[in-house]
Design a protein around this motif. Structure first.
Motif, PDB file in Angstrom:
ATOM      1  N   ALA A   1       0.844  -1.197   0.000  1.00  0.00           N
ATOM      2  CA  ALA A   1       0.000   0.000   0.000  1.00  0.00           C
ATOM      3  C   ALA A   1       0.879   1.247   0.000  1.00  0.00           C
ATOM      4  O   ALA A   1       0.520   2.273  -0.590  1.00  0.00           O
ATOM      5  CB  ALA A   1      -0.920  -0.002   1.218  1.00  0.00           C
ATOM      6  N   GLY A   2       2.010   1.170   0.674  1.00  0.00           N
ATOM      7  CA  GLY A   2       2.967   2.267   0.678  1.00  0.00           C
ATOM      8  C   GLY A   2       2.850   3.183   1.873  1.00  0.00           C
ATOM      9  O   GLY A   2       1.811   3.236   2.548  1.00  0.00           O
ATOM     10  N   LEU A   3       3.917   3.917   2.119  1.00  0.00           N
ATOM     11  CA  LEU A   3       3.958   4.823   3.269  1.00  0.00           C
ATOM     12  C   LEU A   3       3.018   6.007   3.102  1.00  0.00           C
ATOM     13  O   LEU A   3       2.487   6.515   4.091  1.00  0.00           O
ATOM     14  CB  LEU A   3       5.390   5.313   3.492  1.00  0.00           C
ATOM     15  N   GLU A   4       2.803   6.450   1.875  1.00  0.00           N
ATOM     16  CA  GLU A   4       1.897   7.584   1.668  1.00  0.00           C
ATOM     17  C   GLU A   4       0.466   7.193   2.024  1.00  0.00           C
ATOM     18  O   GLU A   4      -0.278   7.976   2.620  1.00  0.00           O
ATOM     19  CB  GLU A   4       1.965   8.087   0.229  1.00  0.00           C
ATOM     20  N   ALA A   5       0.071   5.970   1.660  1.00  0.00           N
ATOM     21  CA  ALA A   5      -1.261   5.490   2.035  1.00  0.00           C
ATOM     22  C   ALA A   5      -1.378   5.366   3.545  1.00  0.00           C
ATOM     23  O   ALA A   5      -2.425   5.680   4.133  1.00  0.00           O
ATOM     24  CB  ALA A   5      -1.543   4.148   1.369  1.00  0.00           C
ATOM     25  N   LEU A   6      -0.304   4.907   4.194  1.00  0.00           N
ATOM     26  CA  LEU A   6      -0.296   4.837   5.658  1.00  0.00           C
ATOM     27  C   LEU A   6      -0.454   6.224   6.248  1.00  0.00           C
ATOM     28  O   LEU A   6      -1.218   6.419   7.202  1.00  0.00           O
ATOM     29  CB  LEU A   6       1.010   4.198   6.141  1.00  0.00           C
ATOM     30  N   ARG A   7       0.250   7.203   5.671  1.00  0.00           N
ATOM     31  CA  ARG A   7       0.155   8.583   6.154  1.00  0.00           C
ATOM     32  C   ARG A   7      -1.293   9.091   6.058  1.00  0.00           C
ATOM     33  O   ARG A   7      -1.824   9.712   6.980  1.00  0.00           O
ATOM     34  CB  ARG A   7       1.094   9.477   5.345  1.00  0.00           C
ATOM     35  N   GLU A   8      -1.950   8.805   4.931  1.00  0.00           N
ATOM     36  CA  GLU A   8      -3.345   9.220   4.744  1.00  0.00           C
ATOM     37  C   GLU A   8      -4.259   8.505   5.732  1.00  0.00           C
ATOM     38  O   GLU A   8      -5.177   9.115   6.293  1.00  0.00           O
ATOM     39  CB  GLU A   8      -3.786   8.926   3.317  1.00  0.00           C
ATOM     40  N   ALA A   9      -4.009   7.217   5.949  1.00  0.00           N
ATOM     41  CA  ALA A   9      -4.835   6.451   6.895  1.00  0.00           C
ATOM     42  C   ALA A   9      -4.730   7.031   8.295  1.00  0.00           C
ATOM     43  O   ALA A   9      -5.733   7.151   9.008  1.00  0.00           O
ATOM     44  CB  ALA A   9      -4.405   4.985   6.888  1.00  0.00           C
TER      45      ALA A   9
ATOM     46  N   ALA B   1      10.572   0.109  10.471  1.00  0.00           N
ATOM     47  CA  ALA B   1       9.537   0.475  11.454  1.00  0.00           C
ATOM     48  C   ALA B   1       9.528   1.973  11.733  1.00  0.00           C
ATOM     49  O   ALA B   1       8.464   2.583  11.880  1.00  0.00           O
ATOM     50  CB  ALA B   1       9.747  -0.306  12.746  1.00  0.00           C
ATOM     51  N   SER B   2      10.723   2.580  11.795  1.00  0.00           N
ATOM     52  CA  SER B   2      10.788   4.012  12.112  1.00  0.00           C
ATOM     53  C   SER B   2      10.106   4.852  11.050  1.00  0.00           C
ATOM     54  O   SER B   2       9.523   5.899  11.350  1.00  0.00           O
ATOM     55  CB  SER B   2      12.235   4.452  12.294  1.00  0.00           C
ATOM     56  N   SER B   3      10.143   4.403   9.792  1.00  0.00           N
ATOM     57  CA  SER B   3       9.489   5.161   8.722  1.00  0.00           C
ATOM     58  C   SER B   3       7.971   5.129   8.879  1.00  0.00           C
ATOM     59  O   SER B   3       7.276   6.074   8.475  1.00  0.00           O
ATOM     60  CB  SER B   3       9.896   4.623   7.346  1.00  0.00           C
ATOM     61  N   CYS B   4       7.451   4.070   9.487  1.00  0.00           N
ATOM     62  CA  CYS B   4       6.007   3.984   9.757  1.00  0.00           C
ATOM     63  C   CYS B   4       5.608   5.004  10.828  1.00  0.00           C
ATOM     64  O   CYS B   4       4.558   5.656  10.724  1.00  0.00           O
ATOM     65  CB  CYS B   4       5.635   2.581  10.218  1.00  0.00           C
ATOM     66  N   ILE B   5       6.443   5.141  11.837  1.00  0.00           N
ATOM     67  CA  ILE B   5       6.181   6.109  12.901  1.00  0.00           C
ATOM     68  C   ILE B   5       6.270   7.531  12.340  1.00  0.00           C
ATOM     69  O   ILE B   5       5.448   8.393  12.660  1.00  0.00           O
ATOM     70  CB  ILE B   5       7.167   5.916  14.067  1.00  0.00           C
ATOM     71  N   GLU B   6       7.249   7.767  11.472  1.00  0.00           N
ATOM     72  CA  GLU B   6       7.383   9.075  10.843  1.00  0.00           C
ATOM     73  C   GLU B   6       6.170   9.416   9.983  1.00  0.00           C
ATOM     74  O   GLU B   6       5.818  10.586   9.824  1.00  0.00           O
ATOM     75  CB  GLU B   6       8.663   9.113  10.001  1.00  0.00           C
ATOM     76  N   ALA B   7       5.507   8.379   9.433  1.00  0.00           N
ATOM     77  CA  ALA B   7       4.312   8.586   8.616  1.00  0.00           C
ATOM     78  C   ALA B   7       3.063   8.822   9.462  1.00  0.00           C
ATOM     79  O   ALA B   7       1.997   9.099   8.911  1.00  0.00           O
ATOM     80  CB  ALA B   7       4.101   7.389   7.693  1.00  0.00           C
ATOM     81  N   GLY B   8       3.202   8.695  10.783  1.00  0.00           N
ATOM     82  CA  GLY B   8       2.074   8.979  11.663  1.00  0.00           C
ATOM     83  C   GLY B   8       1.517   7.801  12.430  1.00  0.00           C
ATOM     84  O   GLY B   8       0.614   7.969  13.259  1.00  0.00           O
TER      85      GLY B   8
END
Length: 200
Positions: free
Chosen positions: A153-161, A181-188
């Motif tokens: 889905a990608g990090l941008e989709a995670l950010r939107e979610a 994992a840290s990039s997921c936290i950075e995405a919100g």
């Protein structure tokens, strides 16, 4: 960072009895490591066997702050005194509000309810229905034995979610590793979830 471990006794060697023993031992290690949530996701087990396994897990995590959620089975969760339930966003499934009503009717403590979502529409629906947390997947795709089963889905989709769900917490699921994992936290994301992620 919230850590949400998902069980799979199929990852352990041996016969059924040994696999269950290994799963219980793994849950005890997770509790000792202060994992926040354990989702008991043994979907092939009959209700009675699942309930027995859940009680064993609850016994080994009882001295910790770790919470046990039962995948899809609100009846098993209530019967065993589990801390909550994990649901899917599929049409016709129980909603978080309905699970809380069942717990209240049975005079059980208010449960924690997480919902797995794969689209932004599902995230909106889960939050509208009162989810405590959303597992958004697959952020980095689903890969089994080196083969891509589900595209990322990608990090941008995670950010939107995460933006859509706020203030409901979102946990990243699907291909999450110690390295990303840290990039997921950075995405919100408030945390990360996985089956193999916490096995090491």
């Amino acid at each position: 960072m919230i850590r949400y471990a998902i069980t799979s006794r199929a990852l352990f060697p041996g016969d059924e009895a040994r696999r269950q023993e290994s799963l219980i031992e793994q849950c005890a290690r997770w509790a000792a490591e202060d994992i926040d949530f354990i989702q008991l996701r043994e979907k092939d087990l009959p209700a009675g066997v699942l309930a027995s396994l859940a009680r064993s897990v609850l016994a080994v995590i009882s001295a910790s702050q770790t919470k046990l959620l039962i995948n899809a089975r609100a009846d098993v969760a209530m019967a065993t005194g589990a801390h909550g339930v994990h649901l899917t966003a599929a049409p016709g499934e129980l909603t978080p509000a309905q699970v809380r009503h069942l717990y209240a009717y049975a005079e059980r403590p208010t449960p924690s309810v997480s919902v797995s979502c794969h689209t932004l529409d599902e995230v909106i629906q889960a939050c509208t229905n009162g989810a405590d947390a959303v597992l958004f997947a697959p952020v980095f795709g689903k890969i089994v034995a080196g083969e891509v089963i589900t595209a990322a889905a990608g990090l941008e989709a995670l950010r939107e979610a995460c933006a859509i769900a706020a203030p409901v917490q979102v946990y990243a699921l699907g291909g999450v590793t110690l390295e990303n994992a840290s990039s997921c936290i950075e995405a919100g994301a408030a945390g990360v979830a996985g089956i193999r992620l916490f096995m090491g």
